[in-house]
Design an enzyme around this catalytic site. Structure first.
Site, PDB file in Angstrom:
ATOM      1  N   GLN A  27       1.980  -6.292   5.449  1.00  0.00           N
ATOM      2  CA  GLN A  27       2.210  -5.867   4.085  1.00  0.00           C
ATOM      3  C   GLN A  27       3.651  -6.204   3.724  1.00  0.00           C
ATOM      4  OE1 GLN A  27       1.006  -1.860   3.176  1.00  0.00           O
ATOM      5  NE2 GLN A  27      -1.009  -2.096   4.097  1.00  0.00           N
ATOM      6  N   GLU A  47      -6.247  -9.426   3.365  1.00  0.00           N
ATOM      7  CA  GLU A  47      -5.275  -8.835   4.312  1.00  0.00           C
ATOM      8  C   GLU A  47      -5.242  -9.713   5.551  1.00  0.00           C
ATOM      9  OE1 GLU A  47      -5.922  -4.665   5.175  1.00  0.00           O
ATOM     10  OE2 GLU A  47      -6.429  -4.237   3.093  1.00  0.00           O
ATOM     11  N   GLU A  69       0.843  -1.198   0.000  1.00  0.00           N
ATOM     12  CA  GLU A  69       0.000   0.000   0.000  1.00  0.00           C
ATOM     13  C   GLU A  69       0.881   1.252   0.000  1.00  0.00           C
ATOM     14  OE1 GLU A  69      -2.864  -0.043   3.182  1.00  0.00           O
ATOM     15  OE2 GLU A  69      -3.912   1.716   2.395  1.00  0.00           O
ATOM     16  N   TYR A 129      -6.795  -9.511  11.114  1.00  0.00           N
ATOM     17  CA  TYR A 129      -5.463  -9.275  11.682  1.00  0.00           C
ATOM     18  C   TYR A 129      -5.359  -9.938  13.053  1.00  0.00           C
ATOM     19  CZ  TYR A 129      -4.391  -5.859   8.055  1.00  0.00           C
ATOM     20  OH  TYR A 129      -4.134  -5.262   6.844  1.00  0.00           O
ATOM     21  N   ASN A 144     -12.280  -1.378  -1.206  1.00  0.00           N
ATOM     22  CA  ASN A 144     -11.595  -2.003  -0.072  1.00  0.00           C
ATOM     23  C   ASN A 144     -12.340  -1.626   1.208  1.00  0.00           C
ATOM     24  OD1 ASN A 144      -9.088  -3.060   1.453  1.00  0.00           O
ATOM     25  ND2 ASN A 144      -9.301  -0.974   2.239  1.00  0.00           N
ATOM     26  N   GLU A 145     -12.556  -2.620   2.046  1.00  0.00           N
ATOM     27  CA  GLU A 145     -13.214  -2.377   3.343  1.00  0.00           C
ATOM     28  C   GLU A 145     -14.374  -1.391   3.176  1.00  0.00           C
ATOM     29  OE1 GLU A 145     -10.346  -1.747   6.549  1.00  0.00           O
ATOM     30  OE2 GLU A 145      -9.632  -3.806   6.328  1.00  0.00           O
TER      31      GLU A 145
HETATM   32  O1  AHR Z   1      -3.097  -2.786   6.101  1.00  0.00           O
HETATM   33  C1  AHR Z   1      -3.399  -1.586   6.733  1.00  0.00           C
HETATM   34  C2  AHR Z   1      -4.878  -1.230   6.617  1.00  0.00           C
HETATM   35  O2  AHR Z   1      -5.638  -2.198   7.273  1.00  0.00           O
HETATM   36  C3  AHR Z   1      -5.434  -1.227   5.219  1.00  0.00           C
HETATM   37  O3  AHR Z   1      -5.216  -0.023   4.566  1.00  0.00           O
HETATM   38  C4  AHR Z   1      -6.892  -1.441   5.451  1.00  0.00           C
HETATM   39  O4  AHR Z   1      -7.513  -2.103   4.379  1.00  0.00           O
HETATM   40  C5  AHR Z   1      -6.942  -2.230   6.743  1.00  0.00           C
HETATM   41  O5  AHR Z   1      -7.822  -1.684   7.665  1.00  0.00           O
END
Ligand code: AHR
Length: 516
Positions: free
Chosen positions: A369, A320, A49, A265, A196-197
């Site tokens: 990332q 992600e 990103e 995450y 995205n999201e």
């Molecule tokens: O990876 C960091 C952020 O996490 C990304 O920009 C977003 O898609 C997610 O919330």
């Protein structure tokens, strides 16, 4: 972020549900049936990103830099990622994608307008790394590009134009513009994210509203695709938001969507994420709980998808994933720069085992990332390049890419911590095209070695070799001062005992075995 209470309840359930096991045994049938899925190489994909030093200073230093580069992209990065066998790279976001207007990043660099990166640190960017830079870099990497389109603040026309610019050769305004900018042949980009999201930074939409948006964007993208087949990924759920998946699967016709995303995450708590290096044993255990929860997420999202798509035509794309901690002291909080320890190697190994084992539905996943951001495989320090423990796991596991899955049944001993338990061992296995069987094993227990007995059902092998990643402490990491502290080494802890393969896994270790 929205479903913390539900996640905590589910985690408690899987933590205690299997109590009482005595020792680790694995059942493995090395003769795959014709219905065994192939583990898509795209499960091993990455994400870059415009965030902190992910792109600028990470991949891209500009062609006037003293750091060796090709058209501004670091040569050492290209070499390391090729060696790791990076199959695809998602760009330019993340949250940034829904603010990005791709036409600002083409044409002469000194004429490109600048942009303020509203999501990440409020820094001004000069757009010097744009579409040509990214797509040409992917060609160098031998990786498929995955472009994340702007739905939140962009238009249908803008995204359709991007598809036309990247993919068509016929006489049309976008193909003419590409040629005028120096690229004759189209790149033929297959993977496209449609926002995205969308439930959050991508526009705070309801699933019903986003489903309609997706249908519209996706339709006009297809009209602009030329001869290229598109793989369009719908913006998916945050962790355990099963309702989001349900609504999208119900409302989006299967001929408009090839993949449905999900983000998860391994973060302890958004208010208390823990130090990336100086974490406690409690924090380590909690991080592992969050990481292993991926298995439940994949099973539950897949079950919803099965209802609407029993033939599994639509892929679950874990767009992600990874560990998310506090930024390194003294660094910009908006840059998400964190060190990478053996804890991250545990997350990577265990999560990739989960994806392999669900490769009938999970057909792409992107670690967040790639460089200098979150759970990175590479950290840069000026001209220096540091390969993290996560890099080494990704490189060791690349033997599973496009191999046939061999299902494993794991009956694991426990990793116990203050009255709570998690399965200590995770595993996955595959058979490569050349017939070699690979088994990847992870022992997340930071304090005890575990002996694993693998029942091979009489299968015979001439050679057993392997590599191991381990270190004295889970807090250990590769630093600028000691970049090679943690590296894969030859593994000697596997022996055949009758029908069984016996493997001794040191505390907090990742092992990949090759059986010939
Ligand atoms: O990876 C960091 C952020 O996490 C990304 O920009 C977003 O898609 C997610 O919330």
């Amino acid at each position: 972020m929205k479903h913390k209470a539900l996640i905590a309840a589910c985690i408690f359930f899987i933590t205690v549900a299997n109590a009482g096991k005595a020792q680790t045994s694995i059942d493995l049938d090395v003769n795959p049936g014709t219905s065994n899925p192939v583990i898509s190489k795209y499960i091993y994909s990455h994400f870059a990103e415009h965030l902190g030093h992910g792109i600028y200073g990470g991949f891209y230093v500009g062609d006037t830099s003293k750091i060796a580069n090709t058209n501004g992209v670091r040569n050492d990065v290209i070499e390391a990622l090729k060696k790791m066998k990076i199959p695809a790279l998602r760009w330019p976001g993340g949250c940034f994608a829904d603010t990005y207007h791709w036409k600002d990043g083409i044409g002469p660099k000194d004429k490109r307008p600048s942009i303020v990166n509203a999501w990440w640190g409020g820094v001004t960017e000069d757009n010097s790394f744009g579409t040509h830079d990214f797509l040409n870099m992917c060609e160098k990497l031998g990786a498929d590009p995955y472009l994340s389109g702007n739905v939140g603040s962009g238009t249908v026309q803008e995204l359709a134009d991007w598809v036309q610019y990247a993919n068509t050769d016929s006489k049309n305004p976008m193909s003419d513009l590409r040629k005028a900018n120096g690229r004759e042949t189209p790149w033929g980009v297959k993977f496209w994210g449609v926002g995205n999201e969308a439930w959050g930074c991508g526009g705070n939409m309801t699933p019903e509203y986003y489903a309609n948006e997706f249908r519209k964007f996706s339709t006009f993208m297809a009209n602009s695709r030329g001869k290229s087949k598109l793989f369009r990924v719908a913006s998916g759920a945050s962790s355990a938001d099963y309702h989001w998946t349900e609504v999208l699967m119900k409302n989006i016709p299967s001929d408009l969507m090839e993949g449905l995303a999900m983000h998860h995450y391994a973060v302890i708590d958004w208010g208390h994420k823990s130090s990336a290096t100086a974490f406690t044993k409690d924090e380590y255990f909690e991080t592992m709980q969050r990481a292993l929860f991926m298995d439940t997420l994949v099973i539950k999202h897949s079950a919803i998808m099965d209802k609407y798509d029993p033939q599994k035509k639509i892929a679950l794309v874990v767009d992600e994933w990874g560990g998310w901690y506090d930024v390194e002291p003294g660094t910009n909080p908006g840059f998400l720069y964190q060190q990478n320890t053996m804890r991250d190697a545990m997350i990577a190994g265990a999560t990739l085992n989960i994806f392999n084992n669900h490769s009938d539905r999970v057909r792409m996943a992107n670690l967040a990332q790639c460089i200098n951001v979150l759970q990175a495989v590479i950290l840069t320090n000026g001209p220096q390049l540091i390969l993290t423990p996560t890099y080494h796991v990704m490189e060791m596991y690349n033997v599973h890419q496009d191999a046939t899955l061999l299902p494993v049944s794991v009956n694991s001993e426990w990793y116990e911590h203050k009255g709570q338990k998690l399965p200590a061992i995770s595993a996955s296995a595959s058979k490569a095209k050349d017939g070699v069987v690979h088994i990847s094993l992870v022992n997340i227990d930071p304090d005890h070695q575990h002996t694993v007995s693998v029942n091979m059902h009489g299968a015979k092998f001439k050679d057993i070799s392997g590599r191991i990643l381990s270190s004295a402490k889970v807090n250990d990491y590769n630093s600028a001062a000691n970049p090679d502290k943690i590296q894969p080494k030859a593994f000697k802890g596997a022996t055949m005992k009758g029908e069984n393969l016996s493997v001794v896994l040191p505390p907090a270790s990742v092992v990949v075995l090759s059986l010939n």
